[in-house]
Design a protein around this motif. Structure first.
Motif, PDB file in Angstrom:
ATOM      1  N   ASP A 172       0.825  -1.216   0.000  1.00  0.00           N
ATOM      2  CA  ASP A 172       0.000   0.000   0.000  1.00  0.00           C
ATOM      3  C   ASP A 172       0.857   1.264   0.000  1.00  0.00           C
ATOM      4  OD1 ASP A 172      -2.209  -1.615   0.032  1.00  0.00           O
ATOM      5  OD2 ASP A 172      -2.459  -1.538   2.219  1.00  0.00           O
ATOM      6  N   LEU A 175       2.219   1.630  -3.436  1.00  0.00           N
ATOM      7  CA  LEU A 175       1.192   2.178  -4.337  1.00  0.00           C
ATOM      8  C   LEU A 175       0.981   3.672  -4.076  1.00  0.00           C
ATOM      9  CD1 LEU A 175      -1.439  -0.738  -4.300  1.00  0.00           C
ATOM     10  CD2 LEU A 175       0.137  -0.118  -6.151  1.00  0.00           C
ATOM     11  N   GLU A 176       0.922   4.000  -2.779  1.00  0.00           N
ATOM     12  CA  GLU A 176       0.755   5.415  -2.434  1.00  0.00           C
ATOM     13  C   GLU A 176       1.940   6.244  -2.934  1.00  0.00           C
ATOM     14  OE1 GLU A 176      -1.102   8.763  -0.871  1.00  0.00           O
ATOM     15  OE2 GLU A 176      -1.848   6.723  -1.209  1.00  0.00           O
ATOM     16  N   THR A 178       3.742   5.441  -5.558  1.00  0.00           N
ATOM     17  CA  THR A 178       3.590   5.556  -7.012  1.00  0.00           C
ATOM     18  C   THR A 178       2.583   6.644  -7.375  1.00  0.00           C
ATOM     19  OG1 THR A 178       4.100   3.189  -7.208  1.00  0.00           O
ATOM     20  CG2 THR A 178       3.054   4.273  -9.109  1.00  0.00           C
ATOM     21  N   ARG A 179       1.448   6.626  -6.619  1.00  0.00           N
ATOM     22  CA  ARG A 179       0.437   7.653  -6.872  1.00  0.00           C
ATOM     23  C   ARG A 179       0.983   9.050  -6.604  1.00  0.00           C
ATOM     24  NH1 ARG A 179      -3.061  10.609  -4.127  1.00  0.00           N
ATOM     25  NH2 ARG A 179      -2.352   9.690  -2.149  1.00  0.00           N
ATOM     26  N   GLN A 182       3.199  10.045  -9.407  1.00  0.00           N
ATOM     27  CA  GLN A 182       2.411  10.501 -10.556  1.00  0.00           C
ATOM     28  C   GLN A 182       1.853  11.906 -10.318  1.00  0.00           C
ATOM     29  OE1 GLN A 182      -0.554   7.489 -11.185  1.00  0.00           O
ATOM     30  NE2 GLN A 182       0.925   5.965 -12.003  1.00  0.00           N
ATOM     31  N   GLU A 183       1.347  12.110  -9.100  1.00  0.00           N
ATOM     32  CA  GLU A 183       0.852  13.459  -8.781  1.00  0.00           C
ATOM     33  C   GLU A 183       1.968  14.489  -8.852  1.00  0.00           C
ATOM     34  OE1 GLU A 183      -1.060  13.435  -5.028  1.00  0.00           O
ATOM     35  OE2 GLU A 183      -2.792  12.239  -5.712  1.00  0.00           O
TER      36      GLU A 183
END
Length: 436
Positions: A172, A175-176, A178-179, A182-183
């Motif tokens: 998690d 993923l956070e 990665t997010r 991206q942001e």
């Protein structure tokens, strides 16, 4: 005993070596000397002869002198490119053996081939500071080691469920991450777009500022023009007010009374400060009398023009002290209303004829002015045929305006009565025409 000294590689201070360390320093720094000495061909253990030894001492002294004169750039510290060079201070020992030379050569070859580390000399203070730093690094390393050990022990004590839970949390978090990356990329792209928009906005702002400065200059010019126009307007208003004041004053001003002033000076009549007539007791020069006749002729001409009168038999020509009467029937006849000082006026018939023609014009004015309402009133009657002025008072005297066969008193009185009639005529003209 030889004295070998080195410079501290940290503070560049000369080092004082002990007896045990001098041998090591000598072995590590005599390579330049060995390059200058003749190469040895004998077996190990053999000694050098006395002759070459003396020449080696001479070369050693030269090397010592060149080494003692070495300077360092900057603050005196050794450059990092010359960190393997030691500065030798003092004299070298001339008593060397072949074994020591070979040992020195092997040490230099080992240093150049990186098989042996070069020991840099340090002073006592720099050595203490280096040891303190090493102790600190050692303490940090021991602390990291203990932490790693605790982590390993903790990992061994965690159950499978907890490990799986931590793995899921790690996923998690990844993923956070990665997010968030991206942001962050989107934010970077937005930042680039914002930078472009900011640059465009700055260019537009510069253009607007330039336009604002231009507008400010134009506004200043317009304000200056406004101030000039306001000053001009105030000036025009002041001039208009002054003109209105002058107009009001002129409307109240009687042009005839301001232009022609008739008064009395005893038995003499005066018009515009010129006496008309003379007496034996009051002599008056003919230039003044001629000027008075010119003013009287101008007055009669102005009165006739005011009522629109055209004389019938004579034309009145006012020319100052040389005024005259011109016949309308014969252009060659001119009757002067002046007399020269060299001739006697009482024997000059043309002067008398001019004065009688003047009374004729005055009578025509009286007849024309009496037709209106109110008509002009002249207190003294005019007898044109005889050239007389009648006083209708108690005396009933007749005064001749001619000088021939006449006295100065009678002639002067007739002129006075004539000017009195003109004074009344001025009042009548002012009342009827000047106040309309």
């Amino acid at each position: 005993m030889s004295c070998v000294r080195f410079i501290c590689q940290c503070c560049s201070q000369p080092l004082k070596l002990t007896q045990s360390s001098q041998t090591l320093g000598l072995a590590t720094c005599q390579q330049p000397v060995a390059s200058k000495l003749p190469s040895a061909q004998g077996e190990p253990g053999e000694t050098l002869e006395e002759g070459p030894t003396s020449r080696m001492e001479t070369d050693t002294e030269k090397l010592q002198n060149s080494a003692s004169c070495r300077t360092f750039p900057g603050d005196g510290r050794m450059s990092r490119y010359n960190s393997h060079i030691f500065t030798l201070l003092g004299k070298l020992n001339s008593g060397r053996t072949l074994h020591s030379i070979q040992k020195t050569t092997r040490g230099i070859l080992d240093i150049l081939s990186c098989e042996e580390d070069l020991v840099h000399p340090l002073c006592q203070d720099c050595t203490d500071r280096l040891l303190e730093q090493l102790d600190i690094q050692l303490t940090i390393s021991e602390s990291d080691s203990r932490n790693y050990k605790r982590c390993l022990e903790t990992q061994e004590s965690i159950s499978e469920d907890e490990r799986e839970m931590l793995q899921e949390e790690l996923k998690d978090v990844e993923l956070e991450e990665t997010r968030l990356v991206q942001e962050l990329e989107e934010v970077e792209r937005g930042r680039e777009g914002a930078a472009v928009a900011l640059k465009a906005a700055q260019g537009e702002m510069e253009m607007l500022e330039q336009q604002e400065r231009q507008y400010q200059r134009e506004y200043g010019k317009l304000q200056w023009q406004q101030l000039e126009l306001q000053d001009e307007l105030r000036s025009l208003e002041n001039r208009l007010q002054y003109a209105q004041t002058q107009l009001a004053w002129l409307e109240k001003t009687n042009a005839f009374r301001s232009t022609f002033e008739i008064r009395y000076d005893g038995p003499l009549a005066v018009i515009n400060n010129f006496r008309l007539g003379c007496l034996p007791t009051v002599p008056v020069c003919w230039s003044e009398i001629n000027a008075a006749w010119g003013q009287t002729a101008l007055l009669l001409r102005a009165l006739s023009n005011t009522i629109g009168l055209e004389f019938q038999r004579f034309q009145l020509i006012p020319c100052g002290n040389h005024s005259y009467m011109k016949s309308l029937t014969d252009d060659t006849i001119e009757l002067p209303l002046f007399c020269n000082s060299g001739q006697s006026a009482f024997l000059y018939n043309k002067f008398d004829q001019a004065m009688m023609a003047f009374l004729d014009c005055m009578q025509q004015f009286k007849e024309e002015a009496e037709k209106g309402e109110p008509g002009v009133y002249m207190p003294y009657r005019i007898h044109v045929e005889k050239g007389l002025m009648e006083d209708p008072g108690a005396s009933g005297d007749f005064c001749s305006i001619r000088t021939h066969l006449n006295s100065e008193e009678q002639w002067t009185k007739a002129l006075k009565l004539m000017l009195i009639n003109f004074k009344w005529s001025l009042a009548w003209v002012s009342l009827r025409y000047c106040q309309k």
